[in-house]
Design a protein around this motif. Sequence first.
Motif, short mmCIF file in Angstrom:
data_model
loop_
_atom_site.label_atom_id
_atom_site.label_comp_id
_atom_site.label_asym_id
_atom_site.label_seq_id
_atom_site.Cartn_x
_atom_site.Cartn_y
_atom_site.Cartn_z
N ALA A 237 -24.78 16.20 17.37
CA ALA A 237 -24.84 14.73 17.28
C ALA A 237 -24.07 14.09 18.42
O ALA A 237 -24.51 13.08 19.00
N ALA A 238 -22.89 14.66 18.78
CA ALA A 238 -22.10 14.11 19.88
C ALA A 238 -22.85 14.27 21.19
O ALA A 238 -22.82 13.36 22.05
N HIS A 239 -23.52 15.40 21.35
CA HIS A 239 -24.30 15.64 22.57
C HIS A 239 -25.41 14.59 22.71
O HIS A 239 -25.67 14.09 23.81
N GLU A 240 -26.03 14.27 21.59
CA GLU A 240 -27.16 13.32 21.63
C GLU A 240 -26.71 11.87 21.77
O GLU A 240 -27.49 11.02 22.17
N ASN A 241 -25.46 11.60 21.41
CA ASN A 241 -25.00 10.20 21.36
C ASN A 241 -23.78 9.93 22.23
O ASN A 241 -23.05 8.97 22.00
N MET A 242 -23.56 10.77 23.24
CA MET A 242 -22.38 10.61 24.09
C MET A 242 -22.33 9.22 24.75
O MET A 242 -21.25 8.68 25.00
N ALA A 243 -23.50 8.65 24.99
CA ALA A 243 -23.55 7.33 25.62
C ALA A 243 -22.87 6.26 24.76
O ALA A 243 -22.47 5.21 25.26
N ASP A 244 -22.75 6.53 23.46
CA ASP A 244 -22.13 5.55 22.55
C ASP A 244 -20.61 5.60 22.58
O ASP A 244 -19.96 4.69 22.06
N TRP B 196 -13.58 9.76 17.54
CA TRP B 196 -15.04 9.58 17.56
C TRP B 196 -15.73 10.75 16.86
O TRP B 196 -16.65 10.56 16.04
N ILE C 174 -18.13 10.98 13.38
CA ILE C 174 -19.44 11.65 13.26
C ILE C 174 -19.41 12.63 12.09
O ILE C 174 -20.34 12.68 11.28
N ARG D 105 -18.89 11.28 30.23
CA ARG D 105 -19.36 9.89 30.11
C ARG D 105 -20.28 9.51 31.27
O ARG D 105 -21.11 8.62 31.14
#
Length: 207
Positions: free
Chosen positions: A68-75, A87, A91, A22
């Motif tokens: 997808a998790a790598h690209e959207n970890m900030a979410d 989470w 996805i 995070r």
Amino acid sequence: MTEQRDPDETQTRIAKLIADARSGDQNALGELLDSYRKFVKFLARSGLHHHLQGKADPSDLAQEVCIAAHENMADFRGQTPEEFAGWLRGILQNILAMHLRKYLGTQKRDPRLEQNLNASLANASGFLQSKIAADVTSPSQHFARNEAFLQLAEALETLPEHYREVIVLRHVEGLSFADVAKRMGKSVDSVEKLWVRGLAKLRTIMT
């Protein structure tokens, strides 16, 4: 055999990886996603069982989820292993729904299919966090609840296909032995014996 770690050590490791990921630590995120890959693959296999079997590969879907998790970890706003698992499941749910639309097309699109798919993922996830994790673990072991599901998912992915199928049909889909027998094209007696051997094999892998 599944690699055994001290439960407290594993839980601390996963929690630290989540916190580091995070904070933007890409190495921590990579290690974290590797820890959940077989969990996602098991869920993907369960989701594919009725809806997309033969049209998509669970390993490829797990890879799509990790990307997808790598690209959207900030979410991701959670902190615990279970929140992270939830989470990732969300996805995967979106990706499977996208594949459903792609393969079935507009003419055959049916909202009930996506609802059934979501129910399959929820059942598979619930199964991994259910009492069976304790049932297949030796009394001398004390898996922490927050990471036992990861070890169970890894063990299930290690099982031969026929053992995994009978356990999934019986415990994830909740079928009777008679219905399991119909689905597998076997006698009731043979699937009962297969189920017993499958659970014994699962217990051996986890101990």
